[in-house]
Design a protein around this motif. Structure first.
Motif: not given
Length: 260
Positions: A163-165, A127-128, A168-170
């Motif tokens: 997510c790219k940095i 999660s973010i 992540l595959n959130i």
């Protein structure tokens, strides 16, 4: 496109400025006018801006695990507010979360650079959370923040840039944005996300950038959009004196007019 926008970096504030009033955007970003008063009526407004920046600094220090610098000269309400932050986010407890205070990202969206500077990003395994501290004296409401440009830009870039940095595959549904006003209560306003909203946010950002790029700021030919003035916004605008020869009503002025 206006030459002054050739290397322009778009932000939630610049897009929101255009959305509020294209003429205000011209004054602020094309003409580079920094309209600021130093009179008795304006002092309370600028004092409130200072309160906001100082509280943001305390939060940045707390989540960076460095001394806060509180002392007998510190505004007493800061001590109350930071205690609320400590209770919500006990940093002494071990967990695998990543805390990123005052975290800035940039993203290339169809050849245009758009940026966001987050008060706090919390990254968990799946999660973010995007947190934004608000210290103005007007209590926020969900209905007024869920579709604001800040929410649109911040949540879009959380998915695309953050997510790219961090590779992540959130899932969209596990991205949330929370507005928190420490002077009112302990419950933040929470905005949830989904894929449909993400695509809508993307199209809205692209639409506003296209309008900004193709507005006739200098009264030339071959522009898609004519420069207009939103008279309904004048009472909220620091350029009211310049446009209408009317005094600025500081009690109604937007808190973030001098942010990037």
């Amino acid at each position: 496109m206006n030459n002054k926008l050739k290397y322009f970096i778009y932000s939630q504030n610049s897009i929101n400025t255009y959305k509020s009033c294209p003429t205000k955007f011209k004054y602020k970003y094309i003409d580079k006018i920094n309209w600021k008063y130093d009179d008795i009526e304006s002092r309370e407004y600028y004092d409130s801006l200072k309160v906001g920046s100082e509280f943001h600094l305390l939060c940045e220090r707390y989540f960076s695990n460095i001394p806060l610098g509180l002392n007998e000269y510190t505004n007493p309400k800061f001590k109350v507010w930071i205690d609320k932050i400590k209770n919500m986010f006990p940093m002494n407890k071990k967990n695998n979360k990543i805390y990123l205070p005052e975290y800035e990202v940039r993203f290339n969206l169809d050849g245009n650079i758009i940026t966001a500077k987050y008060d706090l990003i919390i990254i968990d395994e799946n999660s973010i959370e995007v947190w934004d501290w608000k210290t103005e004296n007007v209590k926020l409401e969900y209905i007024k923040v869920k579709d604001r440009i800040q929410t649109v830009v911040y949540m879009f870039l959380a998915k695309e840039a953050v997510c790219k940095i961090f590779n992540l595959n959130i899932d969209y549904n596990n991205i949330k944005m929370k507005y928190y006003q420490p002077q009112y209560d302990d419950i933040p306003i929470e905005i949830i996300y989904n894929e449909r909203q993400h695509e809508l946010n993307k199209s809205n950002i692209i639409r506003y950038i296209d309008m900004i790029n193709n507005t006739n700021y200098e009264k030339n030919d071959n522009y898609k959009y004519e420069l207009i003035k939103n008279d309904k916004h004048c009472s909220f605008c620091e350029f009211n004196k310049l446009c209408n020869r009317q005094d600025v009503v500081y009690s109604m002025l937007e808190e973030d007019i001098y942010e990037c």
